[in-house]
Design a protein around this motif. Structure first.
Motif, PDB file in Angstrom:
ATOM      1  N   LEU A 255       0.824  -1.215   0.000  1.00  0.00           N
ATOM      2  CA  LEU A 255       0.000   0.000   0.000  1.00  0.00           C
ATOM      3  C   LEU A 255       0.856   1.262   0.000  1.00  0.00           C
TER       4      LEU A 255
ATOM      5  N   GLU B 179      -7.662  -3.144  -4.519  1.00  0.00           N
ATOM      6  CA  GLU B 179      -7.659  -2.028  -5.472  1.00  0.00           C
ATOM      7  C   GLU B 179      -6.306  -1.807  -6.128  1.00  0.00           C
TER       8      GLU B 179
ATOM      9  N   SER C 282      -8.605  -2.256   0.261  1.00  0.00           N
ATOM     10  CA  SER C 282      -7.633  -1.348  -0.384  1.00  0.00           C
ATOM     11  C   SER C 282      -6.570  -2.140  -1.127  1.00  0.00           C
TER      12      SER C 282
END
Ligand SMILES: *Cc1c(COP(=O)(O)O)cnc(C)c1O
Length: 391
Positions: free
Chosen positions: A11, A389, A386
Motif C-alpha cells: 500500500l 484495489e 484497499s
C-alpha cells in the motif's frame, strides 16, 4: 509496526518490513568450525565416497534413532524413492496422493510404472483412505503415501490395507524425519520409507536422502542398486545407478543430526506462534496433526478461504513477498494439472493447490519475526479492500 507511513509495502510503505528476504525451508547449518573440522578429517583420510567411515556412522545413528534395521543413505531422496521402487520389482500401477512434490510421481514414472493419483483429506492434506480403497485394482502393485509438513498420515491403516491386498507400501517421508505416531518414529513403517536431507528439510546434508527398512533382502538389493564397490557377488540386481552419499554430505548430515533436538524445539516454538496468532483469523485454516502424532514442525501450512479472509491465496502471497517474507505456494501447480487426470475425482487436491501457502520456519526466522509475519497477515485481512484495489 510502521508509524508514519502506509501500513504495508503493497500500500505504499517505502521499505519492506524485513531487510533481507526470509525464505521457507529449514536451512539449519552447523557452526563453521565444526564444518571445517569435519572437512579436514575427510581430507586427512583422503576417502571421499563409497561406504566411508562418516557414511557408516550416519547410517548406524539413523537406524538406532528410528529403531529400524537398515538405513541406506543416498545422494538425495528422489533417487532413494527410485531405488526403493526398483528393488521391489513392481509392475503396473502405483497409487500416489495427488497433493505431493513432483519427485514422488517422477520416481514412479522413472520405473516405468503408472502413477494413479488419489485425492487427499482436506484437513490433514494426507492421502484420503476412502478414495484410496476405490482405486485398488488387480494391476495396482504398490501404494506410495506421503507424510506432509512434518506430520504423519494414517500409516497404521495404510499398512493394514496393503497387507489385505498383498501390495507394497512405500512411504515418501521426505519431510517427516523425527516425527512420531503412537510413540513410534517414522521410518519403521511399510516396506520402506524414504527421507530427504535436502537443505530445506530438518536434517541438512545440502543434498541427501535415506531409505529405511526392516527387510534384509530388500536392504541388500537397495545397497546393490545404489551401489557400493566392490559389489556383493551374492546379490543380483537388474541395474544399478550412482546414488551414493558422499563423505562430505554425510559429514553435514552428522552435524545436523547433533543439532536435531535444538532444531525441533525451535520449529515447535515458531509453529506455535503462527498457530496461536492466526487461529482466530477468519478464513485461515491451518493444517494440524492428529493427537497421536508428534510432528517435526518443519512447516506451517494453511489454506486461505477467499470469501472469509477477503483476499485469495495468491493475493496474500503478493502482500507477504512485498515485505520480503517469501511465503510459498505448495504444491503449485498441482500434479493433476500436468498429469492427464480428471480433476473431478481429485476435488480436495485441487482446492489444496489453489489455497495452500507456507510460512517460513527454520534457521533464518526468529520468534519476533514470526509475530511480525502474523501482524502482516492480520493487517492484510483488515485492509483487504484497499489491497484489492492496488493489485
Ligand atoms: C523434498 C521432497 C522430496 C525430494 O527430496 P530430494 O532429496 O530433494 O530428492 C520428495 N518428496 C517430498 C514430499 C519432498 O518434500
Amino acid at each position: 509496526m510502521r508509524e508514519s507511513e502506509a501500513p504495508l509495502r503493497i500500500l505504499g510503505a517505502n521499505k519492506p518490513l524485513f531487510k533481507a528476504p526470509i525464505p521457507v525451508g529449514q536451512l539449519y547449518k552447523p557452526q563453521w568450525e565444526q564444518y571445517c573440522n569435519a572437512m579436514s578429517g575427510i581430507f586427512e583420510r583422503a576417502y571421499y565416497n563409497n561406504n566411508g567411515p562418516l557414511l557408516n556412522e550416519l547410517e548406524e545413528k539413523i537406524a538406532n534413532f528410528i529403531g529400524v534395521k537398515h538405513a541406506i543413505c543416498t545422494s538425495n531422496a528422489t533417487l532413494g524413492l527410485m531405488i526403493a521402487l526398483d528393488a521391489m520389482n513392481l509392475k503396473g500401477k502405483v497409487i500416489v496422493p495427488a497433493f505431493t512434490f513432483v519427485a514422488s510421481v517422477q520416481a514412479v514414472e522413472w520405473n516405468n510404472l503408472e502413477p494413479v493419483l488419489c485425492d487427499i483429506e482436506p484437513n490433514s492434506q494426507h492421502i484420503d483412505i476412502e478414495h484410496l480403497k476405490t482405486l485398488i485394482t488387480d494391476d495396482v502393485s504398490a501404494i506410495m503415501a506421503v507424510n506432509l509438513w512434518g506430520n504423519v498420515c494414517n500409516i497404521i491403516e495404510l499398512e493394514r490395507i496393503a497387507e489385505e491386498h498383498n501390495i507394497k507400501l512405500i512411504m515418501d517421508s521426505a519431510q517427516a524425519f523425527a516425527a512420531e505416531i503412537d510413540n513410534r518414529k517414522v521410518g519403521q513403517f511399510g516396506d520402506c520409507e524414504v527421507f530427504s536431507f535436502h537443505a530445506t528439510k530438518i536434517i541438512n546434508a545440502t543434498e541427501g536422502g535415506c531409505i529405511c527398512t526392516n527387510n534384509d533382502v530388500l536392504a541388500g538389493k537397495m545397497r546393490a542398486i545404489r551401489p557400493t564397490y566392490p559389489a556383493n557377488p551374492n546379490i543380483e540386481v537388474e541395474r544399478v545407478i550412482n546414488a551414493r552419499m558422499s563423505e562430505a554430505q554425510a559429514a553435514m548430515a552428522l552435524l545436523s543430526f547433533n543439532q536435531l533436538q535444538a532444531n525441533l524445539s525451535k520449529n515447535r516454538l515458531l509453529f506455535n506462534v503462527y498457530n496461536d496468532e492466526l487461529r482466530d483469523v477468519a478464513g485461515i485454516r491451518s493444517i494440524n496433526s492428529s493427537s497421536n502424532v508428534k510432528p517435526n514442525f518443519q512447516s506451517f501450512t494453511f489454506r486461505v478461504d477467499e470469501k472469509e479472509f477477503g483476499l485469495n491465496r495468491d493475493q496474500l502471497q503478493r502482500v507477504l513477498v512485498e515485505e520480503n517474507i517469501l511465503a510459498r505456494r505448495y504444491f503449485y501447480p498441482g500434479l493433476h494439472s500436468y498429469l492427464n487426470y480428471s480433476s473431478s475425482t481429485l476435488e480436495n487436491a485441487v482446492v489444496a493447490c489453489r489455497e495452500s501457502i507456507q510460512l517460513p520456519i527454520g534457521d533464518l526466522v526468529d520468534e519476533k519475526s514470526a509475530y511480525q509475519i502474523c501482524q502482516v497477515i492480520k493487517l492484510a485481512q483488515q485492509l483487504s479492500r484497499s489491497i484489492k484495489e492496488v493489485l
